[in-house]
Write a protein that holds these residues in place. Structure first.
Motif, PDB file in Angstrom:
ATOM      1  N   ASN A 154       0.824  -1.220   0.000  1.00  0.00           N
ATOM      2  CA  ASN A 154       0.000   0.000   0.000  1.00  0.00           C
ATOM      3  C   ASN A 154       0.852   1.261   0.000  1.00  0.00           C
ATOM      4  N   ASP A 157       1.969   3.364  -3.283  1.00  0.00           N
ATOM      5  CA  ASP A 157       1.026   4.258  -3.956  1.00  0.00           C
ATOM      6  C   ASP A 157       1.398   5.710  -3.684  1.00  0.00           C
ATOM      7  N   PHE A 160      -0.488   7.477  -0.842  1.00  0.00           N
ATOM      8  CA  PHE A 160      -0.458   6.950   0.526  1.00  0.00           C
ATOM      9  C   PHE A 160       0.114   7.943   1.536  1.00  0.00           C
ATOM     10  N   TYR A 225      -4.588   1.115   2.588  1.00  0.00           N
ATOM     11  CA  TYR A 225      -4.546   1.896   1.354  1.00  0.00           C
ATOM     12  C   TYR A 225      -5.046   3.319   1.619  1.00  0.00           C
ATOM     13  N   ARG A 286      -7.867  -5.619  -3.776  1.00  0.00           N
ATOM     14  CA  ARG A 286      -6.411  -5.452  -3.762  1.00  0.00           C
ATOM     15  C   ARG A 286      -5.730  -6.468  -2.853  1.00  0.00           C
TER      16      ARG A 286
END
Length: 339
Positions: A154, A157, A160, A225, A286
């Motif tokens: 996560n 990203d 994030f 996430y 995910r």
């Protein structure tokens, strides 16, 4: 969790939508096709030869799974496109493409459709070996990108780090409101945090920890996430405001049953429904694709991840957290100055 690609369309499609893994699979297989319309293609005959089956078996699978194989790149050429292919064959007389001059329709497969057939075939030992190799490659690709720990995928990203930084401020608003407005012992922090988690994704903190196999020293929000962190922040900041206002209105701290009533009213506000639906879909889909983690309470939300999701967490734009921290230095400074 073992994956049987012959029975799970979601698992098949998640692999076929993963452009990072597909590149590695193509390298590993080294299968020979022909280039048409700037893409590697295969005829039904080539497919049958590779998987060591007869062409009628291929036809049976196409007929039974036409929608799936079609969306993954199987096409039937007619007219002008078929004529172009015939001209290509004529120019390259050494090719093994078997297209007769009287052929009026021809089905061809791109690499994704080629793999799609292999994931479905139960009659072919070669297809079985290919499925095993594909699963190993997908795992290796994810492990290489995450340093072997998918718990923190996560954090690759780009959204994030800001969500994580901001949620700390909203979390403090929430814990301060519980401290100042709720007449309960310290267990209230865990109780109302769990109420938020259950409301959003149907799991208490302990259940989430078990599913992701986190140890007691790992912070569960480090694994969430950005979309999950954002809706948690909305809950915590919004409910903190309600607690503060109600406590001021009554001129005292609130009892636990009063807080429960307020929370029930709060979580049922219609504005949260689309946000919760999105959060559940993202988490369930995910985690199954990237972490091989199944949220049983969210099974109905599991769906195929589009290619953009794989690019987001595994592609060139994804980065380790340490790189993100360097990129966002100025942004952190700006947010800090707003406090």
């Amino acid at each position: 969790m073992g994956k049987d690609l012959t029975v799970s369309e979601i698992d098949r499609q998640n692999i076929l939508n993963n452009p990072v893994a597909l590149k590695e699979i193509e390298k590993a297989i080294g299968v020979q096709g022909f280039i048409f319309e700037n893409e590697i293609k295969f005829t039904k005959k080539q497919l049958a030869e590779f998987y060591e089956i007869d062409e009628r078996t291929v036809e049976r699978y196409i007929e039974k799974n036409s929608d799936e194989i079609g969306k993954n790149g199987y096409v039937v050429l007619r007219g002008k496109r078929l004529k172009t292919l015939k001209e290509l064959v004529k120019e390259h007389s050494g090719t093994d493409i078997d297209v007769g001059t009287k052929t009026t329709v021809l089905g061809i497969f791109n690499f994704r459709a080629f793999l799609n057939i292999g994931m479905l075939l139960t009659e072919s030992e070669k297809a079985s070996e290919l499925r095993s190799a594909i699963l190993d490659i997908v795992i290796d690709v994810i492990n290489q990108k995450t340093g072997g720990s998918t718990k923190y995928i996560n954090q690759r990203d780009e959204d994030f780090i800001i969500s994580y930084f901001q949620q700390e401020n909203y979390r403090k608003e929430f814990t301060d409101a519980l401290k100042n407005c709720v007449d309960m012992g310290n267990f209230k922090y865990a109780i109302y945090t769990d109420k938020i988690y259950v409301s959003i994704f149907n799991e208490k903190a302990k259940e989430y920890r078990q599913i992701l196999r986190l140890n007691s020293s790992e912070n569960i929000r480090d694994t969430m996430y950005s979309e999950i962190l954002d809706i948690i922040s909305s809950y915590e900041y919004g409910f903190a405001d309600i607690l503060n206002k109600k406590s001021i209105e009554l001129g005292r701290k609130l009892k636990s049953h009063e807080v429960d009533v307020l929370f029930h009213q709060f979580e049922n506000m219609v504005l949260f429904k689309p946000l919760r639906e999105k959060a559940r879909l993202k988490m369930a889909s995910r985690d199954l694709a990237f972490r091989d983690a199944l949220h049983k309470n969210l099974k109905e939300y599991i769906s195929v991840l589009p290619p953009a999701e794989f690019e987001r967490f595994l592609g060139e734009k994804s980065k380790e957290l340490s790189e993100r921290l360097e990129d966002y230095k100025d942004e952190f400074k700006r947010l800090k100055e707003r406090e």
